[in-house]
Motif scaffolding. Structure first.
Motif, PDB file in Angstrom:
ATOM      1  N   GLY A 104      13.587  23.983 -31.972  1.00 22.37           N
ATOM      2  CA  GLY A 104      14.296  22.693 -31.566  1.00 22.37           C
ATOM      3  C   GLY A 104      15.201  22.096 -30.640  1.00 22.37           C
ATOM      4  N   VAL A 105      16.446  21.390 -31.138  1.00 21.93           N
ATOM      5  CA  VAL A 105      16.886  21.233 -29.858  1.00 21.93           C
ATOM      6  C   VAL A 105      18.336  20.884 -29.991  1.00 21.93           C
ATOM      7  CG1 VAL A 105      15.135  19.834 -28.374  1.00 21.93           C
ATOM      8  CG2 VAL A 105      16.956  18.614 -29.788  1.00 21.93           C
ATOM      9  N   VAL A 106      19.692  20.505 -29.772  1.00 20.67           N
ATOM     10  CA  VAL A 106      20.402  19.892 -29.393  1.00 20.67           C
ATOM     11  C   VAL A 106      20.865  19.533 -29.009  1.00 20.67           C
ATOM     12  CG1 VAL A 106      23.191  20.940 -29.567  1.00 20.67           C
ATOM     13  CG2 VAL A 106      21.527  22.735 -30.152  1.00 20.67           C
ATOM     14  N   LYS A 107      21.218  17.773 -28.673  1.00 22.86           N
ATOM     15  CA  LYS A 107      21.415  16.603 -27.722  1.00 22.86           C
ATOM     16  C   LYS A 107      22.556  16.889 -28.285  1.00 22.86           C
ATOM     17  CE  LYS A 107      17.824  14.942 -26.002  1.00 22.86           C
ATOM     18  NZ  LYS A 107      16.793  13.960 -25.719  1.00 22.86           N
ATOM     19  N   ALA A 108      23.319  16.184 -27.057  1.00 22.03           N
ATOM     20  CA  ALA A 108      24.524  14.861 -27.475  1.00 22.03           C
ATOM     21  C   ALA A 108      24.839  13.565 -27.160  1.00 22.03           C
ATOM     22  CB  ALA A 108      25.823  15.847 -27.190  1.00 22.03           C
ATOM     23  N   ILE A 109      25.559  12.766 -27.450  1.00 21.36           N
ATOM     24  CA  ILE A 109      26.295  12.090 -26.828  1.00 21.36           C
ATOM     25  C   ILE A 109      27.760  11.637 -26.966  1.00 21.36           C
ATOM     26  CG2 ILE A 109      23.964  10.524 -27.365  1.00 21.36           C
ATOM     27  CD1 ILE A 109      25.648   8.928 -29.792  1.00 21.36           C
ATOM     28  N   ASN A 110      27.757  11.126 -25.324  1.00 20.27           N
ATOM     29  CA  ASN A 110      29.509  10.812 -25.318  1.00 20.27           C
ATOM     30  C   ASN A 110      29.779   9.598 -25.891  1.00 20.27           C
ATOM     31  OD1 ASN A 110      32.189  10.886 -24.490  1.00 20.27           O
ATOM     32  ND2 ASN A 110      31.667  11.433 -22.436  1.00 20.27           N
ATOM     33  N   ALA A 111      30.937   8.954 -26.620  1.00 20.64           N
ATOM     34  CA  ALA A 111      30.980   7.839 -26.671  1.00 20.64           C
ATOM     35  C   ALA A 111      32.529   7.662 -26.282  1.00 20.64           C
ATOM     36  CB  ALA A 111      31.384   7.714 -28.134  1.00 20.64           C
ATOM     37  N   MET A 161      32.507  24.991 -23.933  1.00 14.56           N
ATOM     38  CA  MET A 161      33.050  24.434 -23.936  1.00 14.56           C
ATOM     39  C   MET A 161      33.001  23.880 -22.704  1.00 14.56           C
ATOM     40  SD  MET A 161      33.388  22.663 -26.985  1.00 14.56           S
ATOM     41  CE  MET A 161      35.092  21.648 -25.872  1.00 14.56           C
ATOM     42  N   ALA A 162      33.640  24.387 -21.727  1.00 14.96           N
ATOM     43  CA  ALA A 162      33.606  24.196 -20.039  1.00 14.96           C
ATOM     44  C   ALA A 162      31.682  23.727 -19.254  1.00 14.96           C
ATOM     45  CB  ALA A 162      33.696  25.179 -18.790  1.00 14.96           C
ATOM     46  N   GLU A 163      30.916  24.014 -19.999  1.00 10.52           N
ATOM     47  CA  GLU A 163      29.586  23.809 -19.842  1.00 10.52           C
ATOM     48  C   GLU A 163      29.397  22.454 -20.063  1.00 10.52           C
ATOM     49  OE1 GLU A 163      25.613  23.763 -17.716  1.00 10.52           O
ATOM     50  OE2 GLU A 163      27.717  24.992 -17.218  1.00 10.52           O
ATOM     51  N   LEU A 164      29.794  22.156 -21.232  1.00 12.73           N
ATOM     52  CA  LEU A 164      29.548  20.614 -22.202  1.00 12.73           C
ATOM     53  C   LEU A 164      30.071  20.024 -21.831  1.00 12.73           C
ATOM     54  CD1 LEU A 164      28.504  19.802 -24.635  1.00 12.73           C
ATOM     55  CD2 LEU A 164      30.618  19.876 -26.345  1.00 12.73           C
ATOM     56  N   LYS A 165      31.683  19.840 -21.436  1.00 12.89           N
ATOM     57  CA  LYS A 165      32.575  19.192 -20.298  1.00 12.89           C
ATOM     58  C   LYS A 165      31.602  18.229 -18.991  1.00 12.89           C
ATOM     59  CE  LYS A 165      36.891  20.640 -22.494  1.00 12.89           C
ATOM     60  NZ  LYS A 165      38.293  20.870 -22.255  1.00 12.89           N
ATOM     61  N   SER A 166      30.985  19.777 -18.720  1.00 17.91           N
ATOM     62  CA  SER A 166      30.133  19.457 -17.507  1.00 17.91           C
ATOM     63  C   SER A 166      29.296  17.913 -17.472  1.00 17.91           C
ATOM     64  CB  SER A 166      29.919  20.481 -16.310  1.00 17.91           C
ATOM     65  OG  SER A 166      29.380  20.425 -15.284  1.00 17.91           O
ATOM     66  N   ARG A 167      28.632  18.388 -18.430  1.00 20.96           N
ATOM     67  CA  ARG A 167      27.368  17.855 -18.944  1.00 20.96           C
ATOM     68  C   ARG A 167      27.209  16.627 -18.968  1.00 20.96           C
ATOM     69  NH1 ARG A 167      22.236  21.581 -20.528  1.00 20.96           N
ATOM     70  NH2 ARG A 167      23.164  23.777 -19.075  1.00 20.96           N
ATOM     71  N   CYS A 168      28.670  16.872 -20.116  1.00 24.83           N
ATOM     72  CA  CYS A 168      28.296  15.055 -20.569  1.00 24.83           C
ATOM     73  C   CYS A 168      29.198  14.071 -19.844  1.00 24.83           C
ATOM     74  CB  CYS A 168      28.703  15.218 -22.645  1.00 24.83           C
ATOM     75  SG  CYS A 168      27.042  15.883 -22.873  1.00 24.83           S
ATOM     76  N   ASP A 169      29.874  15.006 -18.890  1.00 24.60           N
ATOM     77  CA  ASP A 169      31.567  14.170 -18.276  1.00 24.60           C
ATOM     78  C   ASP A 169      32.201  14.275 -19.269  1.00 24.60           C
ATOM     79  OD1 ASP A 169      32.395  12.165 -16.320  1.00 24.60           O
ATOM     80  OD2 ASP A 169      31.244  10.434 -17.109  1.00 24.60           O
ATOM     81  N   GLU A 171      35.684  13.432 -20.670  1.00 22.83           N
ATOM     82  CA  GLU A 171      37.579  13.265 -20.072  1.00 22.83           C
ATOM     83  C   GLU A 171      38.109  13.100 -21.803  1.00 22.83           C
ATOM     84  OE1 GLU A 171      36.770   9.802 -16.399  1.00 22.83           O
ATOM     85  OE2 GLU A 171      35.926   9.102 -18.312  1.00 22.83           O
ATOM     86  N   PRO A 172      39.588  12.943 -21.171  1.00 22.51           N
ATOM     87  CA  PRO A 172      40.131  13.224 -22.374  1.00 22.51           C
ATOM     88  C   PRO A 172      39.985  11.602 -23.255  1.00 22.51           C
ATOM     89  CG  PRO A 172      41.796  13.344 -19.980  1.00 22.51           C
ATOM     90  CD  PRO A 172      40.665  13.259 -19.886  1.00 22.51           C
ATOM     91  N   GLY A 173      40.061  11.180 -24.121  1.00 15.84           N
ATOM     92  CA  GLY A 173      39.245  10.156 -24.636  1.00 15.84           C
ATOM     93  C   GLY A 173      38.192   9.808 -25.406  1.00 15.84           C
ATOM     94  N   ASP A 174      37.395  11.396 -24.805  1.00 18.16           N
ATOM     95  CA  ASP A 174      36.331  10.848 -25.702  1.00 18.16           C
ATOM     96  C   ASP A 174      35.588  11.701 -26.172  1.00 18.16           C
ATOM     97  OD1 ASP A 174      35.751   9.928 -22.949  1.00 18.16           O
ATOM     98  OD2 ASP A 174      35.018  10.980 -21.827  1.00 18.16           O
ATOM     99  N   LEU A 175      34.469  11.131 -27.330  1.00 20.22           N
ATOM    100  CA  LEU A 175      34.252  11.657 -28.687  1.00 20.22           C
ATOM    101  C   LEU A 175      32.786  11.935 -28.266  1.00 20.22           C
ATOM    102  CD1 LEU A 175      34.218  12.510 -31.760  1.00 20.22           C
ATOM    103  CD2 LEU A 175      33.466  10.063 -31.856  1.00 20.22           C
ATOM    104  N   VAL A 176      32.380  13.575 -28.441  1.00 18.78           N
ATOM    105  CA  VAL A 176      31.133  13.802 -28.375  1.00 18.78           C
ATOM    106  C   VAL A 176      30.691  14.373 -29.468  1.00 18.78           C
ATOM    107  CG1 VAL A 176      29.391  15.474 -27.537  1.00 18.78           C
ATOM    108  CG2 VAL A 176      31.717  15.450 -25.797  1.00 18.78           C
TER     109      VAL A 176
END
Length: 312
Positions: A104-111, A161-169, A171-176
């Motif tokens: 399977g996969v692990v996928k994310a969205i950044n609200a 965590m560093a790679e997640l932050k980079s790929r999902c852009d 910033e402070p105030g975001d919800l992944v």
């Protein structure tokens, strides 16, 4: 044509409706695209005085699901789905690692902006995710003071965590938010959450977006019936250069299909039809029909095709 749709009700579709029905022969999908685009361009110009650009963009079904989690994507805002499987394939968070190891996969969205919500408000999103087929919702809130609030963040390494932050852009105030498991189910869960979060955050949709979504799968697997079923209908023309996949990987077969999508709604759709009796019988047999049953239900069609029906 005045129509009655014999299917379950949906919020955006009524059972009785009027449609522009195009039936034509000796054509290709390009002819349909040009005809519909020309019609809409003229309608918008004469009725609203608006010039809409043509040709419309095209996106395959696979691209639409991968990026937006929907086969009728609303593209007037971002929040695209991001595949983060490679980050977490060896993670200490076993839910993610096992999803990847099982194919399977692990996928994310950044609200963006939702990371400032109170914890109680974020926790309620799990019920929303369940309505789209999830068993729960994994999330990380990146607070404006630089801290992270999440029940799962303790399982991740600094590198993850560093790679997640980079790929999902991030910033402070975001919800992944995450979905882990089979690809299609994960896409659909996050596609639903994407739409929900856009409404919850009051994201504006400006202008209109016209799009063709093309090349839908020919089949899907029906778990209840334990057989392959037609994604559109059993008379849809497959890509003839993929017929060998019928024996090896039928779910990878595409079809000569197209949906017209406007502002995240399916406004029209169709496809090319099988025009060869032998191929039609082969498709029906693959979906569980015996030759006798196929001829009993659709013999009138297959007999007509033997006389040399044109591509349509």
């Amino acid at each position: 044509a005045r129509c009655f749709r014999d299917e379950d009700l949906r919020a955006d579709r009524q059972p009785e409706f009027t449609q522009v029905d195009i039936e034509a022969s000796f054509i290709t999908p390009e002819d349909i695209y040009n005809l519909v685009e020309g019609l809409l361009k003229r309608v918008y110009k004469e009725s609203l005085g608006v010039d809409i650009p043509t040709p419309f963009p095209r996106m395959t079904w696979k691209e639409a699901m991968d990026q937006y989690g929907s086969d009728k994507p609303e593209r007037r805002f971002g929040m695209k789905l991001t595949d983060v499987s490679s980050i977490f394939e060896n993670s200490g968070f076993k839910v993610f690692a096992s999803a990847v190891s099982n194919g399977g996969v692990v996928k994310a969205i950044n609200a963006k902006g939702a990371g400032t919500w109170p914890r109680a408000q974020i926790d309620k999103l799990a019920k929303v995710a369940e309505s789209f087929g999830a068993k729960g919702l994994a999330w990380i809130a990146f607070r404006e003071d630089g801290s992270m609030n999440s029940p799962i963040v303790k399982f991740f390494s600094d590198e993850e965590m560093a790679e997640l932050k980079s790929r999902c852009d991030v910033e402070p105030g975001d919800l992944v938010m995450f979905a882990a498991g089979p690809r299609l189910a994960s896409d659909e869960i996050l596609g639903g959450m994407r739409s929900h979060m856009a409404d919850a955050l009051g994201i504006e949709r400006e202008g209109h977006d016209f799009l063709w979504v093309v090349d839908f799968p020919l089949f899907h697997w029906d778990d209840d019936a334990k057989r392959y079923e037609a994604e559109h209908q059993p008379f849809t023309l497959p890509h003839v250069d993929q017929l060998d996949l019928l024996e090896t990987n039928p779910l990878a077969m595409g079809s000569c299909t197209y949906d017209f999508v406007m502002d995240g709604f399916e406004a029209g759709g169709g496809g090319m039809r099988i025009h060869d009796a032998e191929l039609q019988l082969k498709m029906l047999e693959f979906m569980g029909f015996t030759e006798e049953r196929a001829k009993e239900q659709f013999g009138f069609l297959m007999e007509a095709l033997t006389f040399g029906a044109p591509p349509m």
